[in-house]
Design a protein around this motif. Sequence first.
Motif, PDB file in Angstrom:
ATOM      1  N   GLU A  30      38.634  50.800  36.242  1.00 49.38           N
ATOM      2  CA  GLU A  30      37.729  50.150  35.235  1.00 49.38           C
ATOM      3  C   GLU A  30      37.949  50.595  33.814  1.00 49.38           C
ATOM      4  O   GLU A  30      38.252  49.758  33.074  1.00 49.38           O
ATOM      5  CB  GLU A  30      36.281  50.494  35.406  1.00 49.38           C
ATOM      6  N   ARG A 110      38.016  44.242  37.711  1.00 49.07           N
ATOM      7  CA  ARG A 110      38.888  43.166  37.691  1.00 49.07           C
ATOM      8  C   ARG A 110      40.264  43.725  37.201  1.00 49.07           C
ATOM      9  O   ARG A 110      40.769  44.563  36.802  1.00 49.07           O
ATOM     10  CB  ARG A 110      38.438  42.355  36.299  1.00 49.07           C
ATOM     11  N   SER A 116      46.928  47.789  34.047  1.00 47.41           N
ATOM     12  CA  SER A 116      46.051  48.142  32.990  1.00 47.41           C
ATOM     13  C   SER A 116      45.436  49.497  32.820  1.00 47.41           C
ATOM     14  O   SER A 116      44.728  49.575  31.853  1.00 47.41           O
ATOM     15  CB  SER A 116      44.694  47.226  33.143  1.00 47.41           C
ATOM     16  N   ARG A 181      40.224  40.500  33.249  1.00 44.51           N
ATOM     17  CA  ARG A 181      39.514  41.607  32.763  1.00 44.51           C
ATOM     18  C   ARG A 181      38.905  40.980  31.285  1.00 44.51           C
ATOM     19  O   ARG A 181      37.724  41.686  30.900  1.00 44.51           O
ATOM     20  CB  ARG A 181      40.488  42.755  32.269  1.00 44.51           C
TER      21      ARG A 181
END
Lengths: 242, 242
Positions: A30, A110, A116, A181
């Motif tokens: 996250e 996501r 990420s 995201r």
Amino acid sequence: MASKETKQRGRPRSFDRETALEQAMRSFWEQGYEATSISDLTRTMGIGAPSLYAAFGDKRALFDEVVAAYGRRHGGFIDRAVAEEPTARQGVGRALREAAVEYTLPGRPRGCLVISAALNTTPASAEVAASLREMRRSNIGQIESRIRADIVSGELPADTDASALAHYVGAVIQGMSQQARDGADRAMLADIASLAMRAWPETAEAGEGEETAEEAGETHGDPAADGGAPHPRRATLAHPAP
Amino acid sequence: MASKETKQRGRPRSFDRETALEQAMRSFWEQGYEATSISDLTRTMGIGAPSLYAAFGDKRALFDEVVAAYGRRHGGFIDRAVAEEPTARQGVGRALREAAVEYTLPGRPRGCLVISAALNTTPASAEVAASLREMRRSNIGQIESRIRADIVSGELPADTDASALAHYVGAVIQGMSQQARDGADRAMLADIASLAMRAWPETAEAGEGEETAEEAGETHGDPAADGGAPHPRRATLAHPAP
DNA sequence: TGATTTATATATCGCTCGCTACAGAAAAAC
DNA sequence: GTTTTTCTGTAGCGAGCGATATATAAATCA
């Protein structure tokens, strides 16, 4: 390593290591590596800091273990799709369709952790960032190899730029992860995937009907990933219609 | 605001505000919002912390000012391309080609600040992340509007999904920015841009295949106004143009 | 039963974070 | 000159960071 053979001597661990690792994965997934503090981790893992350090080493080692587990449980679908499908086109098409599903599964963060989790990093975390970057590079390399094989076999035109095509696919996947995201829903990601495949080169010559919109099968059984092209397929001369 | 009208009373500022802002932009652009510390900023800007706070407010306000300046100096090329070219296709094609150049200009950070400066954030910086996310959403909205206009004018097929196409373009641009930061060179980004345009829908009626890969070749220098337009094809037969 | 071994809970460590109080320095206003 | 206003350098605030020292708790081995 996988099983406890003998009874351990001292006080037994009061938490389940796998469950704790799963919670750590959620947090890193996250918020990313640096934005996740030890305090965040101990809270979500439900353990104290000394237990964390005793069980996993330090923050970096815990993250490495999280990345390895992520690759095993969630990140392998691209390589799998590319390796299992009979053509690069079908493999990439399935990978993109599955990405639309994977990146929007309810109840989990996501997008893709490898893409990420270490983007805005201080110099102190440069190694972590480089490690994930290398994984992204490797993924694109896998795709490129599969494309190259299809060029050799004649499935793709001889003048196909395998590196460029693979990097295009990589860019689309990274873009899909970011869109996920940023709030894009699954249908939107599926549309992006479908559009992206329209850039795929035509089959070299007498192709067998590649119905790219066909069922990818074993993903998660979610029907949302229809994969069918909502947009009119571009006019092609050499492409036999399904 | 732009000019000093009267002589200020106290001790004059010992540094050039614009230069300092430029240096702050570099730092945020390279490392992102949270990974850039006040200590980093005072070092690269060449001023002390109290001077920074006196001149720019706090870190957040400085970042906002940086983002505004970035939009003026570097980030506007997409909206400009889409607004200036006669068709959405030409606008997006030019935007992608220019992105390949902008994201790899030597002597400045890679990629796009709005895309990459606030991705892994702690809850403390949620507002900053949301602000940049909103800008990305707005950029995609601009593209979507331009596409919609071409659907109305008949330049694009009536069943074109404007939202999906715009989000696809947005995903490609975000992917290109990440690829640039991951080390892809300008030629590679140009190839990605060229490939991405092959997914663009055919013109509603008018003829022949679009050779979308028509060589963005020149890259540097002046991204020509007509650059990339394969052939002028504005007239549409199917729908009445306004 | 100890004695040994391992895990946990409390309470920090040194360090950096964003930010600011304070006093001295440099200009205009008087 | 003196006063007033504004900026700058030093030094440090409270808070949070990653990581640990210490002492206690809970298991096995003798």
